[in-house]
Design a protein around this motif. Structure first.
Motif, mmCIF file in Angstrom:
data_model
loop_
_atom_site.group_PDB
_atom_site.id
_atom_site.type_symbol
_atom_site.label_atom_id
_atom_site.label_comp_id
_atom_site.label_asym_id
_atom_site.label_seq_id
_atom_site.Cartn_x
_atom_site.Cartn_y
_atom_site.Cartn_z
ATOM 1 N N GLY A 55 0.813 -1.205 0.000
ATOM 2 C CA GLY A 55 0.000 0.000 0.000
ATOM 3 C C GLY A 55 0.846 1.256 0.000
ATOM 4 N N LYS A 56 0.197 2.370 0.310
ATOM 5 C CA LYS A 56 0.866 3.668 0.322
ATOM 6 C C LYS A 56 1.489 3.928 1.687
ATOM 7 C CE LYS A 56 -0.169 8.613 0.131
ATOM 8 N NZ LYS A 56 -1.226 9.635 0.028
ATOM 9 N N HIS A 57 2.699 4.510 1.667
ATOM 10 C CA HIS A 57 3.413 4.786 2.913
ATOM 11 C C HIS A 57 3.722 6.263 3.103
ATOM 12 C CE1 HIS A 57 3.843 0.480 3.112
ATOM 13 N NE2 HIS A 57 4.402 0.490 1.918
ATOM 14 N N GLY A 58 3.694 7.046 2.027
ATOM 15 C CA GLY A 58 4.029 8.450 2.190
ATOM 16 C C GLY A 58 3.812 9.245 0.921
ATOM 17 N N ASP A 59 4.169 10.525 1.006
ATOM 18 C CA ASP A 59 3.982 11.460 -0.101
ATOM 19 C C ASP A 59 5.229 12.311 -0.265
ATOM 20 O OD1 ASP A 59 0.803 11.365 -0.613
ATOM 21 O OD2 ASP A 59 1.182 11.329 1.553
ATOM 22 N N GLN A 60 5.504 12.706 -1.513
ATOM 23 C CA GLN A 60 6.539 13.689 -1.810
ATOM 24 C C GLN A 60 5.951 14.710 -2.777
ATOM 25 O OE1 GLN A 60 10.341 11.993 -2.948
ATOM 26 N NE2 GLN A 60 10.152 10.315 -1.471
ATOM 27 N N TRP A 61 6.389 15.958 -2.609
ATOM 28 C CA TRP A 61 5.880 17.040 -3.458
ATOM 29 C C TRP A 61 7.046 17.866 -3.990
ATOM 30 C CZ3 TRP A 61 3.745 15.833 1.297
ATOM 31 C CH2 TRP A 61 2.399 15.466 1.327
ATOM 32 N N ARG A 62 6.796 18.518 -5.134
ATOM 33 C CA ARG A 62 7.769 19.438 -5.737
ATOM 34 C C ARG A 62 7.041 20.672 -6.230
ATOM 35 N NH1 ARG A 62 8.993 16.855 -10.362
ATOM 36 N NH2 ARG A 62 7.791 18.307 -11.640
ATOM 37 N N TRP A 63 7.617 21.849 -5.973
ATOM 38 C CA TRP A 63 7.031 23.084 -6.493
ATOM 39 C C TRP A 63 8.111 24.137 -6.656
ATOM 40 C CZ3 TRP A 63 6.703 21.467 -1.509
ATOM 41 C CH2 TRP A 63 7.003 22.363 -0.480
ATOM 42 N N GLN A 64 7.815 25.158 -7.451
ATOM 43 C CA GLN A 64 8.770 26.230 -7.705
ATOM 44 C C GLN A 64 8.532 27.389 -6.744
ATOM 45 O OE1 GLN A 64 10.599 23.934 -9.884
ATOM 46 N NE2 GLN A 64 11.402 26.032 -10.059
ATOM 47 N N LEU A 65 9.626 27.984 -6.297
ATOM 48 C CA LEU A 65 9.564 29.169 -5.456
ATOM 49 C C LEU A 65 9.696 30.419 -6.327
ATOM 50 C CD1 LEU A 65 11.776 27.863 -2.551
ATOM 51 C CD2 LEU A 65 9.295 28.067 -2.592
ATOM 52 N N PRO A 66 9.288 31.590 -5.825
ATOM 53 C CA PRO A 66 9.279 32.799 -6.656
ATOM 54 C C PRO A 66 10.621 33.136 -7.297
ATOM 55 C CG PRO A 66 7.998 33.153 -4.671
ATOM 56 C CD PRO A 66 8.649 31.820 -4.521
ATOM 57 N N ASP A 67 11.739 32.810 -6.631
ATOM 58 C CA ASP A 67 13.042 33.157 -7.201
ATOM 59 C C ASP A 67 13.577 32.096 -8.156
ATOM 60 O OD1 ASP A 67 13.725 31.112 -5.534
ATOM 61 O OD2 ASP A 67 15.311 32.179 -4.476
ATOM 62 N N GLY A 68 12.769 31.080 -8.450
ATOM 63 C CA GLY A 68 13.182 30.046 -9.388
ATOM 64 C C GLY A 68 13.762 28.809 -8.746
ATOM 65 N N ALA A 69 14.019 28.836 -7.451
ATOM 66 C CA ALA A 69 14.495 27.640 -6.765
ATOM 67 C C ALA A 69 13.371 26.606 -6.697
ATOM 68 C CB ALA A 69 14.981 27.993 -5.364
ATOM 69 N N THR A 70 13.736 25.355 -6.479
ATOM 70 C CA THR A 70 12.766 24.273 -6.391
ATOM 71 C C THR A 70 12.668 23.804 -4.949
ATOM 72 O OG1 THR A 70 13.375 23.550 -8.616
ATOM 73 C CG2 THR A 70 12.111 22.005 -7.272
ATOM 74 N N ALA A 71 11.440 23.677 -4.459
ATOM 75 C CA ALA A 71 11.192 23.196 -3.102
ATOM 76 C C ALA A 71 10.651 21.776 -3.156
ATOM 77 C CB ALA A 71 10.198 24.105 -2.393
ATOM 78 N N TYR A 72 10.974 21.005 -2.117
ATOM 79 C CA TYR A 72 10.536 19.618 -2.010
ATOM 80 C C TYR A 72 10.056 19.360 -0.583
ATOM 81 C CZ TYR A 72 13.514 19.072 -6.166
ATOM 82 O OH TYR A 72 14.102 19.203 -7.402
ATOM 83 N N ARG A 73 9.130 18.423 -0.476
ATOM 84 C CA ARG A 73 8.631 18.025 0.843
ATOM 85 C C ARG A 73 8.387 16.522 0.841
ATOM 86 N NH1 ARG A 73 7.259 17.031 5.471
ATOM 87 N NH2 ARG A 73 5.903 18.287 6.807
ATOM 88 N N TRP A 74 8.737 15.853 1.934
ATOM 89 C CA TRP A 74 8.531 14.402 2.076
ATOM 90 C C TRP A 74 7.866 14.162 3.420
ATOM 91 C CZ3 TRP A 74 13.078 10.349 1.441
ATOM 92 C CH2 TRP A 74 12.556 9.050 1.497
ATOM 93 N N SER A 75 6.719 13.450 3.401
ATOM 94 C CA SER A 75 6.005 13.095 4.625
ATOM 95 C C SER A 75 5.647 11.616 4.556
ATOM 96 C CB SER A 75 4.731 13.939 4.765
ATOM 97 O OG SER A 75 4.034 13.603 5.941
ATOM 98 N N GLN A 76 6.080 10.840 5.566
ATOM 99 C CA GLN A 76 5.914 9.387 5.477
ATOM 100 C C GLN A 76 5.910 8.765 6.865
ATOM 101 O OE1 GLN A 76 8.308 7.144 2.511
ATOM 102 N NE2 GLN A 76 9.164 6.072 4.268
ATOM 103 N N GLU A 77 5.099 7.704 7.015
ATOM 104 C CA GLU A 77 5.194 6.847 8.188
ATOM 105 C C GLU A 77 5.243 5.405 7.713
ATOM 106 O OE1 GLU A 77 3.007 5.541 12.371
ATOM 107 O OE2 GLU A 77 2.248 7.246 11.236
ATOM 108 N N LEU A 78 6.274 4.695 8.153
ATOM 109 C CA LEU A 78 6.465 3.308 7.756
ATOM 110 C C LEU A 78 6.528 2.471 9.020
ATOM 111 C CD1 LEU A 78 6.999 1.513 5.217
ATOM 112 C CD2 LEU A 78 9.429 1.735 5.759
#
Length: 689
Positions: A55-78
């Protein structure tokens, strides 16, 4: 457990470019940044899921910040292990990493890491290391969010055969494999398998989209775009088939008729595993896949066409067993053979993988030791084990046991979410069918109760420790509590008190087997990070700089509440003492790693710390596991008529058990293979130190 932790680290960072900018600042190797202070992904962030067949254990996301940098987030419980981290990547104009920051916590502790380029110099700091080098190449961090691999994957796909230079060191290239058409939220999509070479010891698989850009990764834990979860099995099957085709060519180089010619080892020190003694100045002849003769050095005549190997200064031992080695991909089992493992137990392999691997080994397409495989059975639950046969009732548990038998496998392994009431009837059915019963101890159940219900074996030393834990630990199903409870409380347990003394005596009386995998607890409880773990130190510099930073020198298990690393070390020391007490009481102990396999000799070295002689330690990885699987009449020791499973190592094992790492020659089922050639095929650049 260790394999899960390693998988999580490699999911995070085998190729991760987890760069930063001025938006966030990592804690300066202090306390991890708490979850509520991490960045939150916006509604339009690109969303990936972390999944397995369970099954599913977690999530990861990617998005752009205003200055062009890339942000990432990881949330998981295993199974109770938490990963909560963010990062920001700033890319330079040439496509390399200009800066990165990682914050938060992973399954193995603080995620904090920083990297930046100033005046042409790259500077980095992680929980594993700190360094400076000329800024030439893509920085690969020690940790970070998995989908931050994408910039490097994209660069490799565009670079063709020229590849990409890496930081702190190395050079990577990419080759392309087959395509698959999968279904997702926007209809059919074509994806392509690719292999990255030069980062890990063996090719690292990734999946690309139609534009040859990062799509996702499939492994023990897989990261794929949300909505494509249904394609996981299809992608895994295609990936395993492509990997099998590559490793089949490797097997063909070693499993030749010439390799099965007679071989005479002369002037060797021989380990007699049946008697538990080392015998100097011996000769051993293998012919037609069997041990044909044993005698004093110089007394055995080599038949025509035989290869003669002078064993002066070397020790000939039976083929080594890892009693807790989950079957990884085909490269993993090749690496195990390079380390002298001619047999192993895999306590938890999916049906499809088990049947396929056994079939291909029998046909000579897979260079792998002989496996004895059990299947995990666990209750349907959010905390169910990955790859388990999940059941909803006693009847389903019994039906799964029969399914294991029908598949021709060796045993069943019950897990922590299992309903304790189902253990006894399911174990009884397993014994009726001739299957071995072992596993983790289910929540609310003490190990003594699991043994009474039918366990032949307790897997992992912490499940022996659980007998002494408070109810608040015993009653929790998640693996995190099974680690943290012993880390916190075992240092204060009286092994001479009636509880543990009586339990050890009961295990001895029943001849209940214990598979300690204590090397796990050495790395997780006793290590601060930044220096090589004892089991991994001999492999520094010959396998992978990424593994060195992400695994070999990683920090220990996260500290909880008001406990210190010294508290954890005291609990680990008590675990060594527990192994001593089990051994002295006559409890059968078999050596396993639950890791990459290279930890096995470290396991034996810890047994020596617990009072084993070198011979006793080596028996735990040769004849004893052969007896457990009822194969000792044909393998597990060097005796006339037995299968030719032997390993020649450089040094005197009776005085230095670490000599077992220095494999010179491997004989498996009579095939004679050069240790250096096997290591090279497995991606090693030299012999272990």
């Amino acid at each position: 457990m260790r394999r899960l932790l390693v998988a999580a680290l490699l999911t995070a960072a085998p190729l991760a470019l987890v760069p930063a900018s001025a938006h966030i600042t990592a804690a300066a190797m202090g306390a991890p940044v708490p979850k509520d202070q991490l960045m939150k992904p916006p509604a339009d962030a690109v969303h990936y899921v972390v999944v397995s067949e369970a099954g599913k254990h977690g999530d990861q996301w990617r998005w752009q910040l205003p200055d062009g940098a890339t942000a990432y987030r990881w949330s998981q419980e295993l199974r109770g292990w938490i990963t909560e981290m963010d990062q920001v990547t700033t890319m330079a104009a040439d496509g390399s990493v200009e800066a990165l920051t990682v914050r938060g916590v992973t399954m193995t502790g603080d995620a904090a890491e920083e990297y930046k380029v100033e005046n042409g110099q790259a500077h980095w700091t992680s929980t594993s290391d700190k360094g400076t080098a000329p800024a030439r190449g893509h920085y690969i961090p020690a940790g970070g969010v998995g989908i931050a691999n994408a910039p490097l994957i994209n660069a490799l796909a565009s670079a063709g055969g020229t590849g990409v230079d890496l930081l702190p060191s190395g050079h990577a290239t990419m080759t392309f494999g087959p395509t698959q058409t999968i279904n997702g939220p926007n209809g059919p999509k074509t994806v392509q398998l690719a292999y990255v070479r030069g980062v890990l010891a063996t090719p690292y698989p990734v999946w690309l989209d139609e534009d040859k850009r990062y799509f996702g990764e499939v492994g023990h834990l897989s990261t794929i775009p949300a909505g494509y979860e249904g394609a996981l099995k299809q992608l895994r099957n295609a990936q395993e088939a492509a990997t099998a085709a590559e490793v089949k060519a490797v097997a063909a180089r070693f499993l030749t008729p010439e390799a099965k010619s007679p071989v005479l080892f002369d002037n060797v020190q021989l380990f007699d595993a049946d008697k538990g003694v080392f015998v100097a100045n011996q000769a051993v002849l293998a012919q037609d896949g069997k041990i044909a003769a044993i005698g004093a050095a110089g007394s055995v005549k080599a038949p025509p066409g035989a290869k003669v190997i002078d064993g002066r200064g070397k020790t000939l031992v039976p083929g080594i067993w890892d009693s807790h080695m989950h079957i990884g991909d085909d490269w993993d089992v090749l690496s195990n053979m390079a380390n002298g493992m001619t047999s192993f137990r895999s306590p938890g392999t999916t049906f499809d993988r088990a049947v396929d691997a056994v079939k291909r080994r029998a046909s000579g397409e897979l260079l792998m030791g002989e496996p004895f495989i059990s299947v995990i059975i666990d209750k349907k639950d959010p905390l169910a084990a990955q790859g388990a046969e999940v059941v909803r009732s006693e009847a389903e548990a019994i039906a799964s046991v029969r399914k294991v038998k029908d598949a021709g496998l060796w045993g069943v392994k019950f897990y922590t979410s299992m309903n304790p009431a189902w253990i006894k009837p399911a174990a009884a059915e397993a014994h009726k069918l001739g299957l071995h019963v072992h596993g983790h101890v289910p929540a609310t159940m003490k190990p003594s109760e699991a043994v009474a219900a039918g366990y032949d074996e307790l897997t992992h030393l912490n499940f022996v420790v659980m007998e002494s834990m408070p109810r608040e630990v015993i009653d929790k199903a998640n693996t995190r509590q099974r680690m943290e409870g012993p880390a916190r409380f075992f240092k204060d347990v009286d092994l001479d008190g009636p509880l543990m003394k009586g339990f050890i005596a009961d295990l001895a009386q029943r001849k209940t087997i214990v598979d300690p995998t204590i090397v796990i607890f050495e790395s997780l409880l006793a290590q601060d990070g930044g220096t090589p773990h004892p089991a991994y130190a001999p492999y520094m510099g010959i396998i992978s700089p990424v593994l060195e930073r992400a695994v070999f020198t990683s920090g220990g298990y996260p500290l909880v509440e008001d406990f210190t690393r010294d508290d954890y070390r005291k609990s680990y020391a008590k675990m060594i003492e527990l192994v001593r007490r089990l051994h002295e009481a006559g409890v059968p102990i078999v050596a396993g790693t639950d890791g990459m396999g290279i930890e096995l000799i470290g396991e034996l070295e810890i047994y020596q710390q617990a009072g084993f002689t070198p011979a006793q330690a080596l028996q735990s990885a040769t004849i004893l596991p052969a007896k457990v699987v009822k194969a000792d009449q044909r393998t597990g020791s060097i005796a006339i008529g037995k299968e030719a499973d032997m390993v020649l190592v450089d040094g005197d094992v009776s005085k230095e058990i670490g000599a077992l790492r220095r494999v010179v020659t491997v004989v498996s089922d009579g095939y004679v293979m050069d240790g250096d050639a096997l290591r090279q095929a497995a991606g090693y650049s030299g012999r272990p130190k």
